[in-house]
Design a protein around this motif. Structure first.
Motif, short mmCIF file in Angstrom:
data_model
loop_
_atom_site.label_atom_id
_atom_site.label_comp_id
_atom_site.label_asym_id
_atom_site.label_seq_id
_atom_site.Cartn_x
_atom_site.Cartn_y
_atom_site.Cartn_z
N MET A 1 -36.74 72.74 -13.46
CA MET A 1 -36.52 72.72 -12.21
C MET A 1 -35.05 72.33 -12.00
SD MET A 1 -38.39 70.25 -9.26
CE MET A 1 -39.97 70.78 -9.83
N SER A 2 -34.44 73.16 -11.21
CA SER A 2 -33.00 73.13 -11.16
C SER A 2 -32.37 71.86 -10.11
CB SER A 2 -32.40 74.56 -10.60
OG SER A 2 -32.88 75.44 -11.71
N PRO A 3 -31.47 71.36 -10.44
CA PRO A 3 -30.89 70.17 -9.46
C PRO A 3 -30.28 70.92 -8.25
CG PRO A 3 -29.90 70.07 -11.58
CD PRO A 3 -30.76 71.35 -11.66
N ALA A 4 -30.15 70.38 -7.12
CA ALA A 4 -29.77 70.95 -5.83
C ALA A 4 -29.13 70.17 -5.04
CB ALA A 4 -31.05 71.52 -4.94
N LEU A 5 -28.81 68.96 -5.44
CA LEU A 5 -28.19 67.68 -4.42
C LEU A 5 -27.81 66.34 -5.39
CD1 LEU A 5 -27.30 66.96 -1.69
CD2 LEU A 5 -29.19 65.83 -1.36
N ILE A 6 -26.71 66.01 -5.20
CA ILE A 6 -26.41 64.55 -5.88
C ILE A 6 -26.38 63.67 -4.70
CG2 ILE A 6 -24.79 63.16 -6.93
CD1 ILE A 6 -23.63 65.88 -8.44
N ALA A 7 -27.10 62.79 -4.69
CA ALA A 7 -27.56 62.01 -3.44
C ALA A 7 -27.08 60.51 -3.94
CB ALA A 7 -28.95 61.83 -2.88
N ILE A 8 -26.31 59.70 -3.32
CA ILE A 8 -25.82 58.36 -3.63
C ILE A 8 -25.98 57.52 -2.52
CG2 ILE A 8 -23.71 57.23 -4.22
CD1 ILE A 8 -22.64 59.83 -5.35
N ASP A 9 -26.66 56.17 -2.91
CA ASP A 9 -26.83 55.15 -2.14
C ASP A 9 -25.82 53.99 -2.74
OD1 ASP A 9 -27.51 52.83 -0.50
OD2 ASP A 9 -29.47 52.46 -1.51
N TRP A 10 -24.74 53.88 -1.87
CA TRP A 10 -23.62 53.27 -2.36
C TRP A 10 -23.07 52.02 -1.29
CZ3 TRP A 10 -18.52 56.16 -4.64
CH2 TRP A 10 -17.65 55.36 -5.32
N GLY A 11 -23.57 50.69 -2.02
CA GLY A 11 -23.50 49.56 -1.09
C GLY A 11 -22.43 48.68 -1.40
N SER A 12 -22.40 47.60 -0.80
CA SER A 12 -21.24 46.45 -1.20
C SER A 12 -21.31 46.02 -2.48
CB SER A 12 -21.47 45.46 -0.19
OG SER A 12 -21.25 45.64 1.07
N SER A 13 -22.43 45.87 -3.29
CA SER A 13 -22.84 45.28 -4.55
C SER A 13 -23.43 46.33 -5.50
CB SER A 13 -23.36 43.91 -4.25
OG SER A 13 -24.67 43.96 -3.93
N SER A 14 -23.74 47.55 -5.15
CA SER A 14 -24.54 48.25 -5.91
C SER A 14 -24.17 49.74 -5.88
CB SER A 14 -26.05 47.86 -5.90
OG SER A 14 -26.43 48.35 -4.68
N PHE A 15 -24.52 50.55 -6.81
CA PHE A 15 -24.51 52.00 -6.79
C PHE A 15 -25.85 52.46 -7.22
CE2 PHE A 15 -23.27 55.77 -8.84
CZ PHE A 15 -22.39 56.73 -7.81
N ARG A 16 -26.29 53.42 -6.81
CA ARG A 16 -27.50 54.06 -7.17
C ARG A 16 -27.44 55.40 -6.87
NH1 ARG A 16 -32.44 52.58 -9.07
NH2 ARG A 16 -31.94 50.38 -8.76
N ALA A 17 -27.34 56.37 -7.68
CA ALA A 17 -27.29 57.66 -7.61
C ALA A 17 -28.63 58.59 -8.02
CB ALA A 17 -26.18 58.49 -8.35
N TYR A 18 -29.08 59.68 -7.48
CA TYR A 18 -30.05 60.63 -7.63
C TYR A 18 -29.62 61.95 -7.84
CZ TYR A 18 -32.43 56.58 -5.52
OH TYR A 18 -32.68 55.24 -5.22
N LEU A 19 -30.17 62.74 -8.90
CA LEU A 19 -29.93 64.07 -8.95
C LEU A 19 -31.27 64.70 -8.40
CD1 LEU A 19 -28.13 66.21 -9.93
CD2 LEU A 19 -29.37 66.11 -12.16
N LEU A 20 -31.27 65.26 -7.27
CA LEU A 20 -32.30 65.98 -6.68
C LEU A 20 -32.57 67.48 -6.82
CD1 LEU A 20 -32.42 63.65 -3.43
CD2 LEU A 20 -33.55 63.44 -5.41
N SER A 21 -33.90 67.94 -6.86
CA SER A 21 -34.05 69.34 -6.98
C SER A 21 -34.28 69.84 -5.46
CB SER A 21 -35.57 69.58 -7.41
OG SER A 21 -36.61 68.86 -6.53
N ALA A 22 -34.49 71.11 -5.19
CA ALA A 22 -34.36 71.80 -3.89
C ALA A 22 -35.50 71.22 -3.05
CB ALA A 22 -34.37 73.39 -4.22
N ASP A 23 -36.67 70.73 -3.71
CA ASP A 23 -37.74 70.03 -2.83
C ASP A 23 -37.87 68.78 -2.86
OD1 ASP A 23 -38.46 69.73 -5.53
OD2 ASP A 23 -40.27 70.60 -5.07
N GLY A 24 -36.63 67.99 -3.02
CA GLY A 24 -36.56 66.58 -3.15
C GLY A 24 -37.08 65.68 -4.36
N LYS A 25 -37.32 66.40 -5.19
CA LYS A 25 -37.99 65.58 -6.38
C LYS A 25 -36.71 64.81 -7.09
CE LYS A 25 -42.47 66.72 -6.74
NZ LYS A 25 -42.50 67.53 -5.57
#
Length: 304
Positions: A1-25
């Motif tokens: 399954m190919s990546p389609a999006l790099i999504a990042i939740d970047w808060g005051s004290s933490s960083f979390r990133a997701y590599l997502l497919s075209a259907d959100g997996k």
């Protein structure tokens, strides 16, 4: 399954990133403590590359979207708040673009809400809310230092309220005489002392007792001194009082629907125990709500 999006939740004290497919997996994810409070001005591009450089290099054409305090006036660049009622499409229409070494990154705005009691804001929590709402939640609770309760109609946040429950607990425990026993108490799972605090806090918030919350808080010190509470349970009792009062207030605002609780496992468990003590049916939301919300915003913003 190919990546389609790099999504990042970047808060005051933490960083979390997701590599997502075209259907959100979620194909890959990573987390670190590199919140914006630890990033120097002008260092956001370098920090981003240090944290997710392999993803950027392997996927040079992927869009990158980030939510949270990174889009605040103290972050990379301010993305102005969107007033409620607002849904994913409204947020997607107000994305703010920045550049990282020639790579376009879009920052999501937060939400604002005004009613007769004053004004409220959130930044980052809206992405989690959209992720939970996508699965059908209509009252969504996000525990934390600043706990958010949000009401959803359709797919839009129509109202929300912030309760500084976690921050207040930490301040009382760590910096007051009333919190001295709680400060020395060991960490525990929610039990009878917690449930007792929840019941009393909720009753006070609902006007069902002679004393309000302020009149109950010193009990975290007085009850152990009088032999009516084990000193080791003082922290749980204090936590219960505050969470119970929060729920009592929030249920007056949003009385009918079953809350969906999202966030860190330990906090979700604590809030579910509080709801159970009050006989309120509540549900734990599915994990990775922020990833689902970011995917929805990106899709509605034409990034996919």
């Amino acid at each position: 399954m190919s990546p389609a999006l790099i999504a990042i939740d970047w808060g005051s004290s933490s960083f979390r990133a997701y590599l997502l497919s075209a259907d959100g997996k979620v194909l890959e994810e990573m987390a670190s403590g590199d919140g914006i409070a630890s990033v120097a001005a002008g260092a956001y591009p370098a920090t981003l590359r240090r944290l997710v450089g392999p993803w950027l290099d392997a996927n040079p054409s992927l869009p990158v979207i980030a939510s949270g305090m990174v889009g605040s006036r103290h972050g990379w660049r301010e993305a102005p708040y969107v007033p409620c009622p607002a849904g994913p499409r409204d947020v997607a229409a107000r994305l703010t673009a920045v550049e990282a070494d020639g790579r376009r990154v879009v920052l999501t705005p937060g939400l604002s809400f005004t009613d007769e009691t004053g004004a409220d804001v959130m930044r980052g929590e809206e992405t989690e809310i959209f992720g939970v709402a996508d699965a059908g939640g209509t009252i969504i609770v996000l525990p934390g230092s600043h706990c958010k309760w949000a009401k959803i109609e359709g797919e839009r946040v129509v109202a929300f309220k912030t309760f500084i429950t976690g921050e207040l607990f930490a301040a009382l425990r760590d910096h007051t005489i009333a919190g001295a026993f709680a400060r020395a108490a060991p960490a525990k799972e929610p039990g009878p002392a917690f449930a007792l605090g929840v019941e009393r806090g909720a009753a006070a918030a609902g006007g069902k007792t002679k004393s309000g919350l302020l009149g109950l808080l010193f009990g975290a010190r007085a009850l152990p001194l009088m032999g009516k509470l084990d000193p080791d349970d003082s922290g749980e009792y204090l936590s219960g009082l505050l969470i119970g009062a929060e729920i009592g207030e929030a249920r007056r605002l949003y009385p009918d629907e079953e809350p969906h609780v999202a966030g860190a496992k330990a906090l979700v468990k604590r809030y579910l125990a509080a709801f159970e003590a009050l006989g309120v049916s509540a549900h734990a939301a599915a994990p990775r709500a922020a990833a689902r919300g970011l995917f929805r915003i990106a899709r509605d913003g034409g990034l996919l």
